[in-house]
Write a protein that holds these residues in place. Sequence first.
Motif, PDB file in Angstrom:
ATOM      1  N   ALA A   1      -9.765   0.430  -2.546  1.00  0.00           N
ATOM      2  CA  ALA A   1      -8.479   0.527  -3.238  1.00  0.00           C
ATOM      3  C   ALA A   1      -7.416   1.013  -2.264  1.00  0.00           C
ATOM      4  O   ALA A   1      -7.688   1.863  -1.406  1.00  0.00           O
ATOM      5  N   TYR A   2      -6.227   0.464  -2.392  1.00  0.00           N
ATOM      6  CA  TYR A   2      -5.087   0.949  -1.614  1.00  0.00           C
ATOM      7  C   TYR A   2      -4.465   2.099  -2.392  1.00  0.00           C
ATOM      8  O   TYR A   2      -4.094   1.959  -3.557  1.00  0.00           O
ATOM      9  N   ARG A   3      -4.332   3.270  -1.748  1.00  0.00           N
ATOM     10  CA  ARG A   3      -3.904   4.474  -2.439  1.00  0.00           C
ATOM     11  C   ARG A   3      -2.453   4.860  -2.142  1.00  0.00           C
ATOM     12  O   ARG A   3      -1.992   5.910  -2.556  1.00  0.00           O
ATOM     13  N   GLY A   4      -1.742   4.000  -1.427  1.00  0.00           N
ATOM     14  CA  GLY A   4      -0.356   4.291  -1.132  1.00  0.00           C
ATOM     15  C   GLY A   4       0.568   3.900  -2.269  1.00  0.00           C
ATOM     16  O   GLY A   4       0.167   3.294  -3.259  1.00  0.00           O
ATOM     17  N   THR A   5       1.835   4.250  -2.099  1.00  0.00           N
ATOM     18  CA  THR A   5       2.862   3.945  -3.083  1.00  0.00           C
ATOM     19  C   THR A   5       3.635   2.690  -2.656  1.00  0.00           C
ATOM     20  O   THR A   5       3.444   2.169  -1.553  1.00  0.00           O
ATOM     21  N   ASP A   6       4.522   2.239  -3.532  1.00  0.00           N
ATOM     22  CA  ASP A   6       5.369   1.107  -3.165  1.00  0.00           C
ATOM     23  C   ASP A   6       6.285   1.467  -1.993  1.00  0.00           C
ATOM     24  O   ASP A   6       6.644   0.599  -1.191  1.00  0.00           O
ATOM     25  N   THR A   7       6.642   2.729  -1.882  1.00  0.00           N
ATOM     26  CA  THR A   7       7.431   3.176  -0.728  1.00  0.00           C
ATOM     27  C   THR A   7       6.626   3.010   0.557  1.00  0.00           C
ATOM     28  O   THR A   7       7.158   2.590   1.593  1.00  0.00           O
ATOM     29  N   ASP A   8       5.343   3.332   0.490  1.00  0.00           N
ATOM     30  CA  ASP A   8       4.469   3.136   1.655  1.00  0.00           C
ATOM     31  C   ASP A   8       4.347   1.652   1.998  1.00  0.00           C
ATOM     32  O   ASP A   8       4.343   1.272   3.179  1.00  0.00           O
ATOM     33  N   ILE A   9       4.254   0.818   0.969  1.00  0.00           N
ATOM     34  CA  ILE A   9       4.149  -0.623   1.207  1.00  0.00           C
ATOM     35  C   ILE A   9       5.437  -1.147   1.837  1.00  0.00           C
ATOM     36  O   ILE A   9       5.399  -2.007   2.738  1.00  0.00           O
ATOM     37  N   ALA A  10       6.571  -0.624   1.392  1.00  0.00           N
ATOM     38  CA  ALA A  10       7.844  -1.014   2.001  1.00  0.00           C
ATOM     39  C   ALA A  10       7.882  -0.609   3.471  1.00  0.00           C
ATOM     40  O   ALA A  10       8.427  -1.334   4.321  1.00  0.00           O
ATOM     41  N   GLY A  11       7.295   0.540   3.789  1.00  0.00           N
ATOM     42  CA  GLY A  11       7.202   0.953   5.188  1.00  0.00           C
ATOM     43  C   GLY A  11       6.356   0.002   6.003  1.00  0.00           C
ATOM     44  O   GLY A  11       6.683  -0.315   7.158  1.00  0.00           O
ATOM     45  N   ALA A  12       5.271  -0.490   5.403  1.00  0.00           N
ATOM     46  CA  ALA A  12       4.422  -1.466   6.096  1.00  0.00           C
ATOM     47  C   ALA A  12       5.174  -2.775   6.299  1.00  0.00           C
ATOM     48  O   ALA A  12       5.031  -3.428   7.352  1.00  0.00           O
ATOM     49  N   LEU A  13       5.976  -3.175   5.315  1.00  0.00           N
ATOM     50  CA  LEU A  13       6.790  -4.380   5.461  1.00  0.00           C
ATOM     51  C   LEU A  13       7.754  -4.233   6.627  1.00  0.00           C
ATOM     52  O   LEU A  13       7.880  -5.145   7.464  1.00  0.00           O
ATOM     53  N   ARG A  14       8.437  -3.101   6.696  1.00  0.00           N
ATOM     54  CA  ARG A  14       9.358  -2.856   7.807  1.00  0.00           C
ATOM     55  C   ARG A  14       8.634  -2.984   9.138  1.00  0.00           C
ATOM     56  O   ARG A  14       9.117  -3.616  10.079  1.00  0.00           O
ATOM     57  N   ASP A  15       7.445  -2.381   9.229  1.00  0.00           N
ATOM     58  CA  ASP A  15       6.711  -2.386  10.491  1.00  0.00           C
ATOM     59  C   ASP A  15       6.260  -3.790  10.872  1.00  0.00           C
ATOM     60  O   ASP A  15       6.250  -4.155  12.052  1.00  0.00           O
ATOM     61  N   MET A  16       5.882  -4.593   9.881  1.00  0.00           N
ATOM     62  CA  MET A  16       5.473  -5.968  10.186  1.00  0.00           C
ATOM     63  C   MET A  16       6.660  -6.814  10.631  1.00  0.00           C
ATOM     64  O   MET A  16       6.545  -7.637  11.542  1.00  0.00           O
ATOM     65  N   VAL A  17       7.814  -6.611   9.984  1.00  0.00           N
ATOM     66  CA  VAL A  17       9.015  -7.345  10.388  1.00  0.00           C
ATOM     67  C   VAL A  17       9.419  -6.946  11.808  1.00  0.00           C
ATOM     68  O   VAL A  17       9.797  -7.789  12.631  1.00  0.00           O
ATOM     69  N   MET A  18       9.313  -5.658  12.118  1.00  0.00           N
ATOM     70  CA  MET A  18       9.638  -5.183  13.460  1.00  0.00           C
ATOM     71  C   MET A  18       8.668  -5.789  14.489  1.00  0.00           C
ATOM     72  O   MET A  18       9.075  -6.195  15.588  1.00  0.00           O
ATOM     73  N   THR A  19       7.397  -5.858  14.125  1.00  0.00           N
ATOM     74  CA  THR A  19       6.398  -6.463  15.004  1.00  0.00           C
ATOM     75  C   THR A  19       6.723  -7.925  15.274  1.00  0.00           C
ATOM     76  O   THR A  19       6.644  -8.397  16.412  1.00  0.00           O
TER      77      THR A  19
END
Length: 370
Positions: free
Chosen positions: A27-45
């Motif tokens: 299970a993924y235990r993060g929040t939607d805010t955490d997921i938004a952070g992952a989106l930012r990091d992938m876009v930056m990558t």
Amino acid sequence: MADHSTGVRMIGLLGPDGVRVEDADHAYRGTDTDIAGALRDMVMTRRLDAEGTALQRQGQLGLWPPTLGQEAVGVGTMHAMKPSDMCFPTYREHGAALMRGVDPVDIMSLFRGVDMGGWDPIATRFNRYAIVIGSQPLHAVGWAMGLQLEGLTGNGKADDGAVLAFFGDGASAQGDVNEALVWAASYKAPVVFIVTNNQWAISVPTTRQTVVPLARRGEGFGIPGVRVDGNDVLAVQAVTEAALARARHGGGPQLIEMFTYRMGAHTTSDDPTKYRSRAEEDRWRAKDPIERVRTYLMRAGAIDEAWLDALQVEVDDFAADLRARTLALDPPDFADWFDQVYAEQTDELAEQQQAYRTYAASFDDEEVRR
């Protein structure tokens, strides 16, 4: 050709359509805010990767290994790591490098030929890029065994460490990789092997490289393996977190096959149109790791167009700064590299260094001498 889908379950938590799904074991235990952070990091990558490709095409880099389509692997795995953990990458972990605090100019300097990779692997807990295929898993196992010998793992403490070792589907056939699996299993080393299966080892498909799924490659060594949707950043993080926690608590090594796709060329010297079809690329384009997260977050109301516009400004500024600093890198004095072979200079190398300096000084053009 073996059917690589037979008998191996794919772990996924976010589908290509942006819909969350459940998995009985993870299970993924993060929040939607955490997921938004992952989106930012992938876009930056992805932007870092695009700049690397463009700089190479402009003659500013000697080579660039694209990571287009594999952003979820680098970002998800690094979001699962702790500061006490250590990572041993291949030469394609650009997103992972960013997540561990590596200055992206230090990545560019390697492929520009300025140095051998300028970041501090101890400070970043991210080792130098491994250019020699499959060499890094042995180094990773050695580090993991060092953690055991120093009593820095398996204590049930928050600062217990573990090791993450990346290698690709092609590298899985290398002797060094198999030796690393032997050592890791024999000593129950706290190391997690990340096999990034992007379907192609240059021009050779995974189905030609192995008759069993890569997730099962560890079984003969006594190492459990799982297959993860490598385009699903939530699943990548959740499964890596569990494997690292197991390793830190003395559970031993684990192998994770990240089932993804290299949308670009193997390197900028490669032409993938020679060996794969546009239809295949289109099928994988529909599974894009960034678009599924963006779709989910927009649907959930966690981000909006204003958020995306601000992110675009951030990545544009990032790219402009990266280009400017890359182009400002001074060319190396190759004579200095003789000092970097050993901790203490040898007489033989000193003679070679002086011979090179004499040769370089024979040219009138300073650029030639360098």
